[in-house]
Design an enzyme around this catalytic site. Structure first.
Site, mmCIF file in Angstrom:
data_model
loop_
_atom_site.group_PDB
_atom_site.id
_atom_site.type_symbol
_atom_site.label_atom_id
_atom_site.label_comp_id
_atom_site.label_asym_id
_atom_site.label_seq_id
_atom_site.Cartn_x
_atom_site.Cartn_y
_atom_site.Cartn_z
ATOM 1 N N GLY A 49 34.588 45.617 34.890
ATOM 2 C CA GLY A 49 33.483 44.773 35.339
ATOM 3 C C GLY A 49 33.159 45.093 36.781
ATOM 4 N N GLY A 83 33.030 43.332 44.204
ATOM 5 C CA GLY A 83 34.001 44.390 43.934
ATOM 6 C C GLY A 83 33.998 44.795 42.474
ATOM 7 N N LYS A 115 41.424 44.368 40.757
ATOM 8 C CA LYS A 115 40.123 44.050 41.354
ATOM 9 C C LYS A 115 40.078 44.653 42.750
ATOM 10 C CE LYS A 115 36.561 40.733 41.987
ATOM 11 N NZ LYS A 115 35.769 39.812 41.241
ATOM 12 N N ASP A 146 34.325 29.537 42.049
ATOM 13 C CA ASP A 146 33.514 30.517 41.322
ATOM 14 C C ASP A 146 33.828 30.457 39.825
ATOM 15 O OD1 ASP A 146 31.662 32.535 41.058
ATOM 16 O OD2 ASP A 146 33.068 34.149 41.499
#
Ligand SMILES: Nc1ncnc2c1ncn2[C@@H]1O[C@H](COP(=O)(O)OP(=O)(O)OP(=O)(O)O)[C@@H](O)[C@H]1O
Length: 371
Positions: free
Chosen positions: A98, A103, A119, A225
Site C-alpha cells: 500500500g 509512506g 511501513k 487515523d
C-alpha cells in the site's frame, strides 16, 4: 578635700562625664544588633539560594548524563527478528502492499523466513535546529517504545523499527488477509462474501482495540487515523488496529481519510477519543451498508454523508433499506443489524459529547441480541 580643690566648673564637667550615657549613644548599640541580625539573615538566605542553585545544576547534570541515547539503525522488540539482517532485508524489499502520502507498506521476507510488513515513512521535514531535532527524535523514540509495549489481540504491535537520519521504517507482523479496506473492496466486486457474523466480529474487535488504547493505556492513546485501510485482518478475519498513535510521524494526517474524520477536527482542530468514535461509527456504517463513505451516491442523493443517510433512514423507520443486500437473510440477524445501525448513528452524532465512549460501546456491540 579634693573637692575643695576643684573649681565649680571642673566639678560640673565631672558630673557631666559621670552621668549615664547620653541618648545619642544608644542607636550605636542598636545598629550593631541590627547589623548582626541582618548579617545572619542575609548569610543564611544567600546560602539557601546557593544550595538551591547547586541542587538544580546537579539535577540537570544527572539528567543530562542519564539522557536516553538516540538510536540509529534497527531497534528490535521481537525475538523473531535479527537486527543484523533486518536492514538488508528492508533494502531488498519487493512487494508493495500500500502507498499513501505518509509512506509505503512493503511485504518483506526475513532471512529466517519470517514475513513482516514494513511501513517506510516519509522523511521528517521539520527543518528544526539540531537540539529541537534531537528532542523530537527522542520523543518519537519514546512513543515508538510505547507502541512496542502494546499487547492486545486487537492491536498491531510494533515489532521493530529502523531509523536512518530523519527517516523511519516501522516493522509489523504481516497479515495475510490484508486490510478491511481490501476486504470490503473485494466484497463490493463480489469476489468475497463476508456474512454478518464476521462483520460483527470485526466491529467488536475494532472497538475492543480502541477501548484498550483509550482506557487501558496511561496516558491514553488516541488513534487519529482510524479507517478500514488501518484495520488488518488475520487468518480468522480477527481485526487488528494498525498505525496506532503515529500522529507525530505522519505529515499528511487527515488529508487521506476525510470520509472518516469527525466534523470537529475540521471545525476547530480539536481531536479527542470521541473523534476516534466518530471514525468507528463510519466503519460500522461501512460494514452494515457495504458502501464506501466517499461513494458519490452520498453527495448526490444520500444527504451528504453516510452518517446523515443512515440517520435519515433510521428516523424514517427505513433502516433496513440501508443494509447491504448481501447481508439480508435471517430475521434474528436483521434485528441485530438494525440495532447496530442505531449504534452507528449515535457514534456519528455531530456533537462529540453525544457519542458513547469505547468502554460503553464494547458491551453494546457484544450484546446486540439482548436489546
Ligand atoms: N501488517 C500488514 N499486513 C498486510 N498488509 C498490510 C499491513 N499493513 C498494511 N498493509 C496493506 O497496506 C495498506 C495500507 O497502506 P498505507 O498505510 O500506506 O495506506 P493508508 O493506511 O491509506 O495510509 P496512511 O495510514 O498513511 O494514511 C492496507 O490496505 C493493506 O493492504
Amino acid at each position: 578635700r579634693e573637692t575643695s580643690k576643684t573649681s565649680p566648673l571642673n566639678h560640673l564637667n565631672r558630673i557631666v562625664a559621670q552621668a549615664p550615657s547620653s541618648p545619642s549613644k544608644t542607636p550605636t548599640f542598636k545598629t550593631r544588633g541590627w547589623r548582626i541580625l541582618f548579617g545572619i539573615i542575609f548569610g543564611s538566605l544567600s546560602g539557601f539560594i546557593l544550595a538551591i542553585c547547586l541542587a538544580i545544576v546537579v539535577r540537570f547534570f544527572i539528567q543530562y548524563m542519564n539522557r536516553t541515547p538516540i538510536f540509529k539503525g534497527p531497534v528490535v522488540f521481537s525475538p523473531k527478528i535479527a537486527p543484523k539482517t533486518l536492514q538488508s532485508a528492508i533494502d531488498n524489499e519487493t512487494q508493495l502492499l500500500g502507498s499513501s502520502p505518509n509512506g509505503k507498506y512493503h511485504r518483506v521476507v526475513l532471512d529466517n523466513g519470517h514475513v513482516v510488513a514494513v511501513k517506510k515513512l516519509q522523511r521528517l521535514e521539520n527543518g528544526s535546529p539540531e537540539t529541537q531535532n534531537k528532542s523530537m527524535k527522542r520523543q518519537i523514540q519514546r512513543e515508538l517504545e510505547v507502541l512496542a509495549q502494546l499487547s492486545d489481540p486487537n492491536l498491531m504491535t510494533l515489532r521493530a523499527y529502523v531509523r536512518e537520519s530523519d527517516r523511519y521504517s516501522l516493522i509489523y507482523d504481516y497479515m495475510p488477509n490484508g486490510s478491511l479496506e481490501d476486504a470490503m473492496m473485494r466484497v463490493r466486486e463480489n469476489q468475497l462474501q463476508l456474512g454478518w457474523e464476521i462483520r460483527h466480529r470485526i466491529a467488536v474487535g475494532v472497538i475492543k482495540g480502541l477501548r484498550h488504547l483509550h482506557f487501558d493505556c496511561s496516558p491514553r492513546i488516541l488513534h487519529y487515523d482510524l479507517k478500514p485501510a488501518n484495520i488488518l485482518l488475520d487468518e480468522e478475519f480477527e481485526p487488528r488496529l494498525g498505525d496506532c498513535g503515529l500522529a507525530k510521524l505522519m505529515t499528511n494526517m487527515g488529508e487521506v481519510a476525510s470520509g472518516y474524520v469527525a466534523p470537529e477536527c475540521f471545525q476547530n482542530c480539536r481531536y479527542t477519543d470521541k473523534s476516534d468514535i466518530f471514525s468507528f461509527g463510519v466503519i460500522l456504517g461501512v460494514l452494515l451498508t457495504g458502501r464506501d463513505p466517499l461513494d458519490p451516491f452520498f453527495s448526490e442523493s444520500g444527504g451528504g454523508s453516510l452518517g446523515r443517510w443512515l440517520r435519515h433512514l433510521q428516523q424514517a423507520g427505513e433502516a433496513r433499506q440501508g443494509l447491504d443486500k448481501a447481508l439480508l437473510g435471517e430475521e434474528v440477524e436483521d434485528d441485530e443489524m438494525l440495532m447496530a445501525v442505531r449504534i452507528a448513528v449515535v457514534c456519528l452524532s455531530d456533537l462529540p459529547a453525544d457519542r458513547p465512549s469505547s468502554d460503553e460501546l464494547v458491551p453494546m456491540l457484544t450484546q446486540l441480541h439482548s436489546f
